[in-house]
Design an enzyme around this catalytic site. Sequence first.
Site, PDB file in Angstrom:
ATOM      1  N   HIS A  53       0.826  -1.216   0.000  1.00  0.00           N
ATOM      2  CA  HIS A  53       0.000   0.000   0.000  1.00  0.00           C
ATOM      3  C   HIS A  53       0.859   1.265   0.000  1.00  0.00           C
ATOM      4  CE1 HIS A  53      -3.866  -2.097   0.808  1.00  0.00           C
ATOM      5  NE2 HIS A  53      -3.094  -2.954   1.464  1.00  0.00           N
ATOM      6  N   ASN A 126     -10.226  -2.941   2.363  1.00  0.00           N
ATOM      7  CA  ASN A 126      -9.897  -2.945   0.938  1.00  0.00           C
ATOM      8  C   ASN A 126     -11.158  -2.709   0.116  1.00  0.00           C
ATOM      9  OD1 ASN A 126      -7.148  -3.412   1.122  1.00  0.00           O
ATOM     10  ND2 ASN A 126      -7.339  -5.642   0.944  1.00  0.00           N
TER      11      ASN A 126
HETATM   12 FE1  HDE Z   1      -2.318  -4.738   5.592  1.00  0.00          FE
HETATM   13  N1  HDE Z   1      -0.526  -3.864   6.004  1.00  0.00           N
HETATM   14  N2  HDE Z   1      -1.583  -6.498   6.281  1.00  0.00           N
HETATM   15  N3  HDE Z   1      -4.054  -5.689   5.062  1.00  0.00           N
HETATM   16  N4  HDE Z   1      -3.061  -3.034   4.883  1.00  0.00           N
HETATM   17  C1  HDE Z   1      -0.233  -2.590   5.796  1.00  0.00           C
HETATM   18  O1  HDE Z   1       0.805  -1.267   7.396  1.00  0.00           O
HETATM   19  C2  HDE Z   1      -0.429  -6.662   6.973  1.00  0.00           C
HETATM   20  C3  HDE Z   1      -4.364  -6.989   5.260  1.00  0.00           C
HETATM   21  C4  HDE Z   1      -4.316  -2.786   4.434  1.00  0.00           C
HETATM   22  O2  HDE Z   1      -3.353   3.476   3.891  1.00  0.00           O
HETATM   23  C5  HDE Z   1       1.102  -2.183   6.377  1.00  0.00           C
HETATM   24  O3  HDE Z   1       0.909   0.941   7.784  1.00  0.00           O
HETATM   25  C6  HDE Z   1      -0.310  -8.015   7.456  1.00  0.00           C
HETATM   26  C7  HDE Z   1      -5.754  -7.241   4.982  1.00  0.00           C
HETATM   27  C8  HDE Z   1      -4.445  -1.412   4.039  1.00  0.00           C
HETATM   28  O4  HDE Z   1      -1.768   3.393   5.405  1.00  0.00           O
HETATM   29  C9  HDE Z   1       1.646  -3.483   6.984  1.00  0.00           C
HETATM   30  C10 HDE Z   1      -1.440  -8.651   7.004  1.00  0.00           C
HETATM   31  C11 HDE Z   1      -6.271  -6.031   4.604  1.00  0.00           C
HETATM   32  C12 HDE Z   1      -3.197  -0.843   4.282  1.00  0.00           C
HETATM   33  C13 HDE Z   1       0.485  -4.432   6.719  1.00  0.00           C
HETATM   34  C14 HDE Z   1      -2.234  -7.696   6.283  1.00  0.00           C
HETATM   35  C15 HDE Z   1      -5.202  -5.075   4.655  1.00  0.00           C
HETATM   36  C16 HDE Z   1      -2.355  -1.882   4.821  1.00  0.00           C
HETATM   37  C17 HDE Z   1       2.019  -1.457   5.465  1.00  0.00           C
HETATM   38  C18 HDE Z   1      -1.817 -10.113   7.209  1.00  0.00           C
HETATM   39  C19 HDE Z   1      -7.713  -5.714   4.167  1.00  0.00           C
HETATM   40  C20 HDE Z   1      -2.781   0.581   4.006  1.00  0.00           C
HETATM   41  C21 HDE Z   1       2.020  -0.025   5.955  1.00  0.00           C
HETATM   42  C22 HDE Z   1      -1.937 -10.499   8.577  1.00  0.00           C
HETATM   43  C23 HDE Z   1      -8.680  -5.926   5.207  1.00  0.00           C
HETATM   44  C24 HDE Z   1      -3.101   1.497   5.133  1.00  0.00           C
HETATM   45  C25 HDE Z   1       1.198  -0.014   7.125  1.00  0.00           C
HETATM   46  C26 HDE Z   1      -2.697   2.895   4.781  1.00  0.00           C
HETATM   47  C27 HDE Z   1      -1.032  -1.687   5.204  1.00  0.00           C
HETATM   48  C28 HDE Z   1       0.520  -5.687   7.174  1.00  0.00           C
HETATM   49  C29 HDE Z   1      -3.462  -8.052   5.647  1.00  0.00           C
HETATM   50  C30 HDE Z   1      -5.411  -3.706   4.314  1.00  0.00           C
HETATM   51  C31 HDE Z   1       2.954  -3.975   6.411  1.00  0.00           C
HETATM   52  C32 HDE Z   1       0.851  -8.575   8.253  1.00  0.00           C
HETATM   53  C33 HDE Z   1      -6.488  -8.564   5.116  1.00  0.00           C
HETATM   54  C34 HDE Z   1      -5.673  -0.730   3.470  1.00  0.00           C
HETATM   55  O5  HDE Z   1       1.859  -3.355   8.352  1.00  0.00           O
END
Ligand code: HDE
Length: 654
Positions: A53, A126
């Site tokens: 993202h 999402n």
């Molecule tokens: Fe994320 N995800 N994610 N994700 N995600 C990040 O956090 C992560 C997941 C989602 O506009 C990171 O601040 C793991 C699902 C959005 O700043 C990070 C897992 C969904 C955004 C991270 C998931 C998301 C992130 C990168 C599995 C939909 C952007 C930067 C356990 C429900 C937020 C940050 C923004 C961002 C980790 C799974 C949505 C790396 C470990 C499922 C919208 O921490």
Amino acid sequence: MDTPFTTDHGRPIPTLHSSLRAGARGPVLMEDFLLREKLFHFDHERIPERIVHARGTGAHGVFECVRAIPELTSAGLFQKAGTQVPVFARFSTVAGSQGSKDTARDVRGFAVKFYTDQGNWDLVGNNMPVFFIQDAMKFPDLVHAVKPEADRGFPQASSAHDTFWDFISLMPESLHMILWVMSDRALPRSLRMMEGFGVHAFRLINAAGEAHFVKFLWKPHLGLQSHLWDEAVKLAGADPDFHRRDLWEAIETGDFPAWDLAIQVLTEAEAAALPFDILDPTKLIPEELVAPITIGTMTLNRNPDNHFAEVEQVAFLPSNLLPGMDFSDDPLLQGRLFSYLDTQKSRLGTANFAQTPINAPRCPMRNFHADGMMQMGRPKGRVTYEPNSLAPEPEPVFPTQPGATGSKQRPRPFADPLSQALMFWRSQSLTEQDHIVAALVFELGKVTLAAVRLRMLDCLARIDETLGGRVAEGLGAAAPTAAALPPPLLSPQLSILFRVPPVKGRVIGVLVSDGAPDAELTAVLEAAEVEGLAVKIIAPRIGGVDLASGQRLVPDLQLDGSPSVLFDAVALVVSEQGARLLAQDKAAVDFVADAFAHLKALAHGPQAAALLARAGVRPDDFILSLPAEAGRLAARVSQRHWPRNLTQTNPERT
Ligand code: HDE
């Protein structure tokens, strides 16, 4: 500006254009602390981009509760209809780095921070209701597989490559999400025209301590609409910032995008009766089974003052819930609860990141966390520990509700990865199915490992033999066979084309030439005004054209660099001589030919014949005449004329 320039420490300084030197041509003096400070700061301007993202844009707004739900939650935000709180929303693509394009085929992040008087609630979702994997343990693998391949560092912002499909072909649980990503949902026409989903099941807890499962959904007031693949590809070249510009401009012009927040609510018993596990984030609850209830509206009404301070530094934490809300035991959500905190520390550099203005709660905050790098607060008093007898105890405000915890184990994946993939596929219109097949053929065509392609075809055939067979045909491979699944529930809500979207928020591009009839232009402008549409005037030269009346018309855009992919429908307001000249101009011919190929409504006067002929435009219901049919042009601006689609009649393909 009245404030004079100063150093970072406040000492007034003049605007500086040169460094302090020993003589006009001599070396720079170490004494030049102003040069040192300027370069020092510049050298440290970057912070790590988000691992996923990374590319995002955002806006401020307001959320209003429109339906109180005290029977479901004790959260203050939902006790009274009319309660308003400020919000900040960030939309993003997932795979590409910060400098990639906006229109990549990808999931879009839809993250909202609600600044309530009980602290921040971060709904970090999402634009698709399901996810690739069921367990946080697989997340780094998924991301490594889709990101540029480790040795070569490409492709950027694309899932069309070996490692992604290698991983997917070995992960049956990802197949449902894959169909979403290969569908038009991955090519939104605008960030303002996409749905949002919290994905996981959460829990709402009322004042009596009773819990319900809940899924969160955002429904755009502008309806759902998507680009064609060809448009997305061309936009990546014409305007890689297409989505952020579109959002920015809509807000600047007061055309505020809005979404309803809805919930699907289930008792624990109802959840247990679902044909799949509610804790499985690769499954959605069809709206036909549990109807969404609208509880609020979000309106985005203010662009950021500073992209870095707000969009880059905003730090979402899925662990930020309000009292009266709780997590479910979804293992993916559980993994996110600690992952995001790690990320924020590594990106923003300090455990005090919550003190940055975009992240700070707008309500009083009190605890005994102390000190640390970049501590901005100056908490008073001598007590930073508890229990103590010198200062009052903080009230416990966030009692954790008991979850359904079992014994410790590493269980097998949730069952049945295929039947919802089949439901999604069968619920699409024929046009949308064509797009999914085309996307899969494109992506798998980029896969160089034959074994991966075959494994993937096998996966697709296990969802549906027709799907597998059509993709195999597109790739020139043998059709795989598989046992048929039981017929699925059909969910028309999963189809974008099931509904005709409203026209508001769309743009008509009007190509003009010298000598263009004023009456045609007026007709288009008036029709657009009636429907609340934006109009952009495009002319061969930015200096303008002289209309038939002699009036000078200064355009918004110059034809070179303004292809018709930027607009939802087009009008050709040209003179006969103008049309003849434009027919010699490649940009003009492409403008018209693309609008036609992208199945858009196109209106023109009789004088446009030469240009239309050169661009290969043939008459159909969406080719309209000016000035009489300007109203019909405006009414069709959010639709495409699917019967024009060559792929449906091309004999080579059938
Ligand atoms: Fe994320 N995800 N994610 N994700 N995600 C990040 O956090 C992560 C997941 C989602 O506009 C990171 O601040 C793991 C699902 C959005 O700043 C990070 C897992 C969904 C955004 C991270 C998931 C998301 C992130 C990168 C599995 C939909 C952007 C930067 C356990 C429900 C937020 C940050 C923004 C961002 C980790 C799974 C949505 C790396 C470990 C499922 C919208 O921490």
